[in-house]
Design a protein around this motif. Sequence first.
Motif, PDB file in Angstrom:
ATOM      1  N   ASP A 183      52.529  31.716  40.156  1.00 46.22           N
ATOM      2  CA  ASP A 183      52.645  32.052  41.713  1.00 46.22           C
ATOM      3  C   ASP A 183      52.049  31.627  42.557  1.00 46.22           C
ATOM      4  OD1 ASP A 183      54.556  33.382  40.049  1.00 46.22           O
ATOM      5  OD2 ASP A 183      53.442  35.439  39.983  1.00 46.22           O
ATOM      6  N   ASN A 184      52.785  31.607  43.861  1.00 43.93           N
ATOM      7  CA  ASN A 184      51.932  31.118  45.329  1.00 43.93           C
ATOM      8  C   ASN A 184      51.246  29.698  45.137  1.00 43.93           C
ATOM      9  OD1 ASN A 184      52.039  33.817  46.242  1.00 43.93           O
ATOM     10  ND2 ASN A 184      50.647  34.261  44.703  1.00 43.93           N
ATOM     11  N   ASP A 185      52.083  28.759  44.492  1.00 41.78           N
ATOM     12  CA  ASP A 185      51.605  27.539  43.966  1.00 41.78           C
ATOM     13  C   ASP A 185      49.923  27.717  43.735  1.00 41.78           C
ATOM     14  OD1 ASP A 185      53.811  26.034  44.983  1.00 41.78           O
ATOM     15  OD2 ASP A 185      53.301  26.704  47.331  1.00 41.78           O
ATOM     16  N   GLY A 186      49.946  28.641  42.767  1.00 39.16           N
ATOM     17  CA  GLY A 186      48.659  28.504  41.995  1.00 39.16           C
ATOM     18  C   GLY A 186      47.629  29.361  42.473  1.00 39.16           C
ATOM     19  N   PHE A 187      47.618  29.886  43.554  1.00 38.77           N
ATOM     20  CA  PHE A 187      46.719  30.853  44.362  1.00 38.77           C
ATOM     21  C   PHE A 187      46.893  32.270  43.748  1.00 38.77           C
ATOM     22  CE2 PHE A 187      46.319  33.624  47.975  1.00 38.77           C
ATOM     23  CZ  PHE A 187      44.864  33.789  48.020  1.00 38.77           C
ATOM     24  N   TYR A 188      45.776  32.968  43.388  1.00 40.83           N
ATOM     25  CA  TYR A 188      45.702  34.051  42.949  1.00 40.83           C
ATOM     26  C   TYR A 188      44.944  35.069  43.978  1.00 40.83           C
ATOM     27  CZ  TYR A 188      45.403  38.275  39.857  1.00 40.83           C
ATOM     28  OH  TYR A 188      45.446  39.667  39.439  1.00 40.83           O
ATOM     29  N   PRO A 189      45.581  35.791  44.634  1.00 43.01           N
ATOM     30  CA  PRO A 189      44.943  36.594  45.657  1.00 43.01           C
ATOM     31  C   PRO A 189      44.116  37.961  44.941  1.00 43.01           C
ATOM     32  CG  PRO A 189      46.906  37.265  45.677  1.00 43.01           C
ATOM     33  CD  PRO A 189      46.991  36.000  44.912  1.00 43.01           C
ATOM     34  N   LEU A 190      43.120  37.985  45.508  1.00 44.14           N
ATOM     35  CA  LEU A 190      42.107  39.428  44.876  1.00 44.14           C
ATOM     36  C   LEU A 190      42.125  40.559  45.985  1.00 44.14           C
ATOM     37  CD1 LEU A 190      38.717  37.739  43.719  1.00 44.14           C
ATOM     38  CD2 LEU A 190      40.941  38.451  42.496  1.00 44.14           C
ATOM     39  N   GLU A 191      41.900  41.750  45.781  1.00 46.51           N
ATOM     40  CA  GLU A 191      42.088  42.753  46.577  1.00 46.51           C
ATOM     41  C   GLU A 191      40.709  42.802  47.362  1.00 46.51           C
ATOM     42  OE1 GLU A 191      42.955  46.245  44.435  1.00 46.51           O
ATOM     43  OE2 GLU A 191      44.846  45.513  43.957  1.00 46.51           O
ATOM     44  N   SER A 192      40.665  43.537  48.507  1.00 45.31           N
ATOM     45  CA  SER A 192      39.495  43.747  49.447  1.00 45.31           C
ATOM     46  C   SER A 192      38.379  44.609  48.495  1.00 45.31           C
ATOM     47  CB  SER A 192      40.017  44.606  50.576  1.00 45.31           C
ATOM     48  OG  SER A 192      40.844  43.907  51.386  1.00 45.31           O
ATOM     49  N   HIS A 193      37.312  44.539  48.797  1.00 42.22           N
ATOM     50  CA  HIS A 193      36.361  45.428  48.102  1.00 42.22           C
ATOM     51  C   HIS A 193      36.098  46.761  48.636  1.00 42.22           C
ATOM     52  CE1 HIS A 193      32.209  45.891  46.352  1.00 42.22           C
ATOM     53  NE2 HIS A 193      31.982  46.445  47.462  1.00 42.22           N
ATOM     54  N   GLN A 194      35.763  47.570  47.589  1.00 41.61           N
ATOM     55  CA  GLN A 194      35.813  49.137  47.879  1.00 41.61           C
ATOM     56  C   GLN A 194      34.159  49.244  47.785  1.00 41.61           C
ATOM     57  OE1 GLN A 194      38.169  50.814  49.380  1.00 41.61           O
ATOM     58  NE2 GLN A 194      39.509  48.906  49.227  1.00 41.61           N
ATOM     59  N   GLY A 195      33.548  49.915  48.860  1.00 39.47           N
ATOM     60  CA  GLY A 195      32.091  50.642  48.465  1.00 39.47           C
ATOM     61  C   GLY A 195      31.270  49.270  48.774  1.00 39.47           C
ATOM     62  N   LYS A 196      30.114  49.718  48.428  1.00 43.57           N
ATOM     63  CA  LYS A 196      28.896  48.839  48.947  1.00 43.57           C
ATOM     64  C   LYS A 196      28.995  47.265  47.787  1.00 43.57           C
ATOM     65  CE  LYS A 196      23.804  48.357  49.184  1.00 43.57           C
ATOM     66  NZ  LYS A 196      22.447  49.354  48.948  1.00 43.57           N
ATOM     67  N   MET A 197      28.608  46.233  48.753  1.00 43.30           N
ATOM     68  CA  MET A 197      28.795  44.908  47.969  1.00 43.30           C
ATOM     69  C   MET A 197      27.523  44.730  47.213  1.00 43.30           C
ATOM     70  SD  MET A 197      30.555  42.203  48.041  1.00 43.30           S
ATOM     71  CE  MET A 197      31.717  42.458  49.544  1.00 43.30           C
ATOM     72  N   ILE A 198      27.770  44.443  45.756  1.00 43.89           N
ATOM     73  CA  ILE A 198      26.532  43.886  45.126  1.00 43.89           C
ATOM     74  C   ILE A 198      26.010  42.599  45.288  1.00 43.89           C
ATOM     75  CG2 ILE A 198      25.992  44.097  42.778  1.00 43.89           C
ATOM     76  CD1 ILE A 198      27.683  46.345  42.101  1.00 43.89           C
ATOM     77  N   PRO A 199      25.167  42.405  45.565  1.00 43.18           N
ATOM     78  CA  PRO A 199      24.761  40.779  45.775  1.00 43.18           C
ATOM     79  C   PRO A 199      24.587  40.064  44.466  1.00 43.18           C
ATOM     80  CG  PRO A 199      22.824  42.519  46.699  1.00 43.18           C
ATOM     81  CD  PRO A 199      23.924  43.336  45.878  1.00 43.18           C
ATOM     82  N   ALA A 200      24.933  38.652  44.639  1.00 40.48           N
ATOM     83  CA  ALA A 200      24.984  37.985  43.529  1.00 40.48           C
ATOM     84  C   ALA A 200      23.489  37.363  43.605  1.00 40.48           C
ATOM     85  CB  ALA A 200      26.095  36.870  43.954  1.00 40.48           C
TER      86      ALA A 200
END
Length: 296
Positions: A183-200
């Motif tokens: 789908d979408n020519d191979g692009f897979y969209p992700l949803e927005s982040h909910q809550g505090k961002m956990i650092p990588a």
Amino acid sequence: MKQFIVFLLKIAAVLIITMGLLDLLYTTVYLQSAQRSKIDYLYTSKNKKYDVVFLGSSRVNNHFVPKIFNEQGYKTFNFGITRSRLEESALMLKMMVERNYQIKNLILQVDLNINTNDHSEAIRSLFMPYLHQSQTIRDHYKSIPEFNELLYIPFYRYMHYDARVGFREMYFSLVHKRSNALDNDGFYPLESHQGKMIPADLSKYYPKRNQAYEEIKDLCKKNHINLIAMTTPMCMSTINRDYFNHINEVYPEIHNFENAVTADEYFSTCGHMNKAGAEAFTKIVFNAFFKTKINP
């Protein structure tokens, strides 16, 4: 005793014949499947012409929106696969050459995946149905320890990689159950982040020379493909962001785009942008390397 030996030989013969028939059945089904994965699509297609192809891991699959390029007159496709590494990207490019793809530009993600020369077992499994049919796949895997078993023992590769190419996946391919991979020519969209961002945490990462990346560079040079290698964004709270600076110490030609998008509102996780972030990032990349075609 003689009768017992004959009995065992008959059992062995039945087992081998059964495994051979199952191997033939599974392989026949996969050879007719083009809607389940990007590797299926790649193997069952040929003579494709692309202005831009994207290759890499989830940080390509979720980060590059072909529609933005297409609207500017470019034919593009996102071949990024979640959990893949540079070894799998190299094999996919080899298969494109084998399938007579004509590619003008390759945008390749080279960031976190350059700290290892290892492979992805999960993605390797997806190439196995085509092992007998593709000389390119055989040549790529001929040095792995289990190569002879995978190639010569009937049905072994389907048992060995049952989780990814076993009965369930074979059945879905048989009934032509489409996945969302294309789908979408191979692009897979992700949803927005909910809550505090956990650092990588990149404190254990360190870039090194990568054999698969070297292969990709050689393939692009031999096939007159313009290679654009780049890093992709991570959230600003990432630990050891200096990792990206060290990449250029190893490969100065890699373009730094890890800071192209920084606001947390554009991320789903610290290492993956959401749909809005992917759209913003793709526009930045397009403007950096391409121009709108006058006659799309």
